[in-house]
Enzyme design. Sequence first.
Site, PDB file in Angstrom:
ATOM      1  N   ASP B 344       0.886  -1.433  -0.105  1.00 60.53           N
ATOM      2  CA  ASP B 344      -0.012  -0.073   0.018  1.00 60.53           C
ATOM      3  C   ASP B 344       0.949   1.240   0.036  1.00 60.53           C
ATOM      4  O   ASP B 344       0.233   2.234   0.237  1.00 60.53           O
ATOM      5  CB  ASP B 344      -1.100  -0.123   1.234  1.00 60.53           C
ATOM      6  CG  ASP B 344      -0.209  -0.243   2.457  1.00 60.53           C
ATOM      7  OD1 ASP B 344       0.942  -0.641   2.363  1.00 60.53           O
ATOM      8  OD2 ASP B 344      -0.651  -0.273   3.599  1.00 60.53           O
ATOM      9  N   ASP B 380      10.393   7.345  10.340  1.00 59.39           N
ATOM     10  CA  ASP B 380      10.216   5.773  10.074  1.00 59.39           C
ATOM     11  C   ASP B 380      11.209   5.517   8.682  1.00 59.39           C
ATOM     12  O   ASP B 380      11.338   6.302   7.790  1.00 59.39           O
ATOM     13  CB  ASP B 380       8.739   5.815   9.193  1.00 59.39           C
ATOM     14  CG  ASP B 380       8.293   4.451   9.236  1.00 59.39           C
ATOM     15  OD1 ASP B 380       7.628   3.813   9.967  1.00 59.39           O
ATOM     16  OD2 ASP B 380       8.121   4.168   7.787  1.00 59.39           O
ATOM     17  N   GLU B 409      14.104   5.503  13.330  1.00 56.50           N
ATOM     18  CA  GLU B 409      13.618   4.158  13.398  1.00 56.50           C
ATOM     19  C   GLU B 409      14.255   3.415  12.614  1.00 56.50           C
ATOM     20  O   GLU B 409      13.712   2.953  11.275  1.00 56.50           O
ATOM     21  CB  GLU B 409      12.111   4.399  13.459  1.00 56.50           C
ATOM     22  CG  GLU B 409      11.322   3.067  13.532  1.00 56.50           C
ATOM     23  CD  GLU B 409      10.752   2.175  12.399  1.00 56.50           C
ATOM     24  OE1 GLU B 409      10.202   1.042  12.578  1.00 56.50           O
ATOM     25  OE2 GLU B 409      11.025   2.600  11.257  1.00 56.50           O
ATOM     26  N   LYS B 521      -1.884  -1.813  13.546  1.00 57.22           N
ATOM     27  CA  LYS B 521      -1.638  -1.073  12.184  1.00 57.22           C
ATOM     28  C   LYS B 521      -2.782  -0.994  11.157  1.00 57.22           C
ATOM     29  O   LYS B 521      -2.886  -0.338  10.361  1.00 57.22           O
ATOM     30  CB  LYS B 521      -0.207  -1.881  11.813  1.00 57.22           C
ATOM     31  CG  LYS B 521       1.000  -1.309  12.493  1.00 57.22           C
ATOM     32  CD  LYS B 521       2.097  -2.336  12.284  1.00 57.22           C
ATOM     33  CE  LYS B 521       2.653  -2.021  10.807  1.00 57.22           C
ATOM     34  NZ  LYS B 521       3.798  -2.774  10.550  1.00 57.22           N
ATOM     35  N   TYR B 522      -3.478  -2.311  11.562  1.00 56.26           N
ATOM     36  CA  TYR B 522      -4.417  -2.247  10.372  1.00 56.26           C
ATOM     37  C   TYR B 522      -5.983  -2.234  10.784  1.00 56.26           C
ATOM     38  O   TYR B 522      -6.875  -2.521  10.153  1.00 56.26           O
ATOM     39  CB  TYR B 522      -4.248  -3.659   9.892  1.00 56.26           C
ATOM     40  CG  TYR B 522      -2.812  -4.007   9.463  1.00 56.26           C
ATOM     41  CD1 TYR B 522      -2.255  -3.191   8.406  1.00 56.26           C
ATOM     42  CD2 TYR B 522      -2.093  -4.959  10.110  1.00 56.26           C
ATOM     43  CE1 TYR B 522      -0.821  -3.648   8.062  1.00 56.26           C
ATOM     44  CE2 TYR B 522      -0.577  -4.975   9.834  1.00 56.26           C
ATOM     45  CZ  TYR B 522       0.043  -4.466   8.834  1.00 56.26           C
ATOM     46  OH  TYR B 522       1.161  -4.609   8.264  1.00 56.26           O
TER      47      TYR B 522
END
Lengths: 651, 651
Positions: B344, B380, B409, B521-522
């Site tokens: 995604d 990230d 990260e 996360k989802y």
Amino acid sequence: MKASIAKARVVIENVRPVIDHGAFAVKRVPGEILEVKADIFGDGHDVVSAFLLFRKKGQKSWQQSIMHEIANDEWLGHFITGEPGEYEYAVSAWIDNILTWHHGFVKKADAGESLLVELQTGAGLLKKLAATCKDADKKYCLETAALFESAEHYNEAVAVVRSAQFEQMICSIPLRENESISQILPLVVERKKAVFSTWYEFFPRSASQDKKRSGTFKDCIALLPHVKGLGFDTLYFPPIHPIGVAHRKGKNNNTVSKPGEPGSPWAIGSHLGGHKSINPELGTEADFVELVQAASALGIDIAMDLAYQCSPDHPYVKEHPQWFKWRPDGTVQYAENPPKKYQDVLPIYFENEDWKNLWEELKSIVEYWIERGVTIFRVDNPHTKPFIFWEWLMSEMRKDHPEVIFLSEAFTRPKVMARLAKVGFQQSYSYFTWRQTGAELQKYVEELTNTELRDYFRANFWPNTPDILPYYLQNTGHSHSAIRFVLAATLASSYGMYAPVFELLVNEPMPGKEEYYNSEKYEVAHWDWKSHTPLRELISKVNAIRHEHSEFHTMHNVMFCKSDNENMLSYLKINANSDSGFLIVVNMDPVHRQSCWLQLPETFMNAHNGESLLLVDLLDKSHYNWNRQWNFVELDPRLVPAHIFRVKLNR
Amino acid sequence: MKASIAKARVVIENVRPVIDHGAFAVKRVPGEILEVKADIFGDGHDVVSAFLLFRKKGQKSWQQSIMHEIANDEWLGHFITGEPGEYEYAVSAWIDNILTWHHGFVKKADAGESLLVELQTGAGLLKKLAATCKDADKKYCLETAALFESAEHYNEAVAVVRSAQFEQMICSIPLRENESISQILPLVVERKKAVFSTWYEFFPRSASQDKKRSGTFKDCIALLPHVKGLGFDTLYFPPIHPIGVAHRKGKNNNTVSKPGEPGSPWAIGSHLGGHKSINPELGTEADFVELVQAASALGIDIAMDLAYQCSPDHPYVKEHPQWFKWRPDGTVQYAENPPKKYQDVLPIYFENEDWKNLWEELKSIVEYWIERGVTIFRVDNPHTKPFIFWEWLMSEMRKDHPEVIFLSEAFTRPKVMARLAKVGFQQSYSYFTWRQTGAELQKYVEELTNTELRDYFRANFWPNTPDILPYYLQNTGHSHSAIRFVLAATLASSYGMYAPVFELLVNEPMPGKEEYYNSEKYEVAHWDWKSHTPLRELISKVNAIRHEHSEFHTMHNVMFCKSDNENMLSYLKINANSDSGFLIVVNMDPVHRQSCWLQLPETFMNAHNGESLLLVDLLDKSHYNWNRQWNFVELDPRLVPAHIFRVKLNR
């Protein structure tokens, strides 16, 4: 920011060897390997490629050799050094878009995914690559790209991508885009003698075999066969210039001399001249040149003493008084190197306003003697003159006279000695003189060969010098000297001895001091140059072994062995990629017979896969067969204190 | 060559700390000590003096502090860092002609030699010194010089030279002639939070205490007292921007989502906007600013996720197609961080020709949120974007926004993680998550605090993250989490946890993976934010201790103790020049009671000269008196797995 910087995605860190961030050159001699390591990585997961680059200084284009990752982002490359001169090296790395694509292609092919898009992408990359190459390579790239683009040859195209030929092509002709280049680092390649040299020092004035007169250069010429016979290739003389009269030293460093005493050769300069003149008692300049040439004909270099200091009578004192530091009472403080006092010597004042002329004059002394055939200089007390001066002098010499070797006579603190080597001295006196036990020697040799010193500090091992009669040797007989000799000659690729006192076992000290009694520094001596003695025999044998076998032409290949007796020091010397080498075992105890079990290193034994080894002692020709890791050795120092085994696989 | 270089006789080598030859800045926070070492020596035997120089970048003049020789030509100096900003430091050294003269004077005086000439020389030096100073100092120099020059005051003059006042003067107002200055090295001082921070992470969409709807910023505001109560000062949210629709992930990382599923917050951007927009399901930008301010009022910073990547629906994809790497079939390869696949998410193509505009736009995202009150960013996967981009972004930020903190990260290879810290990330995720045994942890912490990493790599210890549920914590109860928590919170000055799953012991994994089952996360979750649990109680206690005691505000003071049981890890945290500190003992075995004899370090005991120590466990208030080096400790993990002893001399 330039696009070439912004797009360079590979980081190159920690390129080594490197000396003081690249301020000083790494040193090698022709034919040595320069192994270069660097930490190299990109962002993300794309494939990185890297080359080691090297070139002669002043050239624009690089030669290159491929680097490989060892582990954990650490990469290794190497090249073999060429002729003497100044070189540069650097690391180049880039994201390899073709290898990255190839890696993904193979994964997708293995997973049975469609490769149509991948083939199109590959065709585009091959066209890019074609633009960077010529002839057959260009043709191959373009034809392969066309194949990838033609839908009807799908299977053939996939097979090509997976072929060994294709993989070899994309590895050997890499697509270098957005390349990163590391800092460029300096390397100097010097003549082989900078690493491998065998020094013999005597006072020319003691060279006369006629006891009624002092020695001359002509006497020295007569002694050359002796020097050659012992196996030395470098003959070094204390200063040969006119000696000052004012404050001349007498016998045994007396501050007052009697009429007729010759004075210390290091009190340079009189009304007869200075550093570019010859002490007439030794002969003429023509005699000296004749000696240099006669030595050269025998493969011997004459090494000259370079002592930048002046007797109060030196012409400089009157001609360039600004080069000395005058006190309010109109005198100059004499030189000192604590605890030694040199009342007969004035130091040069390097901070004077006329320093440029001073530096040029000092350089011209070296050039004067180079013109007369001297290429080796033993530099007296360099640590009492500014480092920046040496740095300048050495860089001038590297440019104009790359054949010249300077030996730094600095017996001082470690960082000071190291700095002199960094600024360019090709060789350095060392702490060997005071490293006595096996443990001390092993630690010292490992420091010289396994730390950063390895790349710039070339130790020269001397058991004695005119200035130093170590306590160990004082009032001793054959075996003490034999032990020190064998250690110096087999541990170090360059060593030297102050002679003939060393080989004649002349070692009476000034009481309580590490100095010779009746030192030749202050008087003329006459020696027995002819007798055959056991030490002379050992010296010629060992020097012949050193000369013949390349294992002794570097110090970097020493590998110590474990033994169960601390009096028995043993070490291998094996060159890379060789299946033979040397094992040296020394009984460090000059008095008692000693024996030990010694262990050959596991790496060495593994490399030989348990095969049996043939050992031949080149000193006494005895033979041994070893096939275990631990082996028994015994040595009697009264006979010979060492084995020098040539070790070969017994095939 | 300039005279200033030719006459500078002192060598300054190996100035440290130094990162990559000075390419990157050493990091400190206000009030920390910067200890600088260097190898400093001159030629000869003259006395050397040295100063450590430091200044804010851009200033011309230096502040200075005196350096002292430790041993063997190694010198040490230090200064205490000031307010945040960019600084520089260097070392200056010179041959101190007055100290050299003074040294010789005293020797001659002791030997009873005449000092007339020496006094004249001293007078000359004092006149030189007078020319460099003012007022009382100048007057003293000139008067003393006059005294030295007057023959009738010989004895008085000699007494002055030997006086403490005179010696102090020539040490404190040195005569700096022909000074050497080292390379100038960079230092950055950042706000204290760069070193000491306590992070709490949750998904704002899971903040609703109404199970019928997902959470909003207003719900987050309601949870601030909970965060504050647990003692956290940094509240970090996964991305809060609009989430893409194309290829949206479903529950448990399903590549297909059902209608109504919220998608991964890291799939940033939709028709509703990109990185400068707010996901409307969370609220408005005004709501977010209100949250930032409400948190700030409680001493909590909101940390924002900075993920430079785009959902296929991100406005950039249409507006700046050149920022993506298009394949021949008109698609962009989705992002990967092996073994993770992000179907995604599209990666940004940093090597595109329009890179300048891209960089500026990415920077503007940070500035956009800084303007709205955010000063902390958790970045990230920075290791999948070019290092040179980060280097540029960080340098821009240091200039314009020195208050901003970026947490890297990057869970990847050591040199890659280190490079990100070098280029400027203030904090870094670390290997703590996978360092499980006491021996592993000790080795890792010693690497972070005793190697060069100490000066630029600030580790942040996380027992878990939304991406990582380590095997150790999977399907476990209180004591496993309590152990990992205490270790993180007492070993590291910055640590964080992904919550509230950590404190609620929610730790069911995806089978065989280090990932959460039903990962937030989802999907949206609802949690019990209110219950008092033993873990929540422990967290607030330990955070309060961390907050109150400066020993926990640095990681550099960790000193491990020996123990006779490898399950018992113990370490002191004592600040320099303090006579109290902390001893932490952790039972690493989550199941069994363990005991050990542990040894306080010899240096520590020696410093306390055998006096008895009072230990108070700040967790259970128990008291102990220790007066031996070896002491007995026992811990039951089912109760509390650690002692946090405040240690004081029992005076």
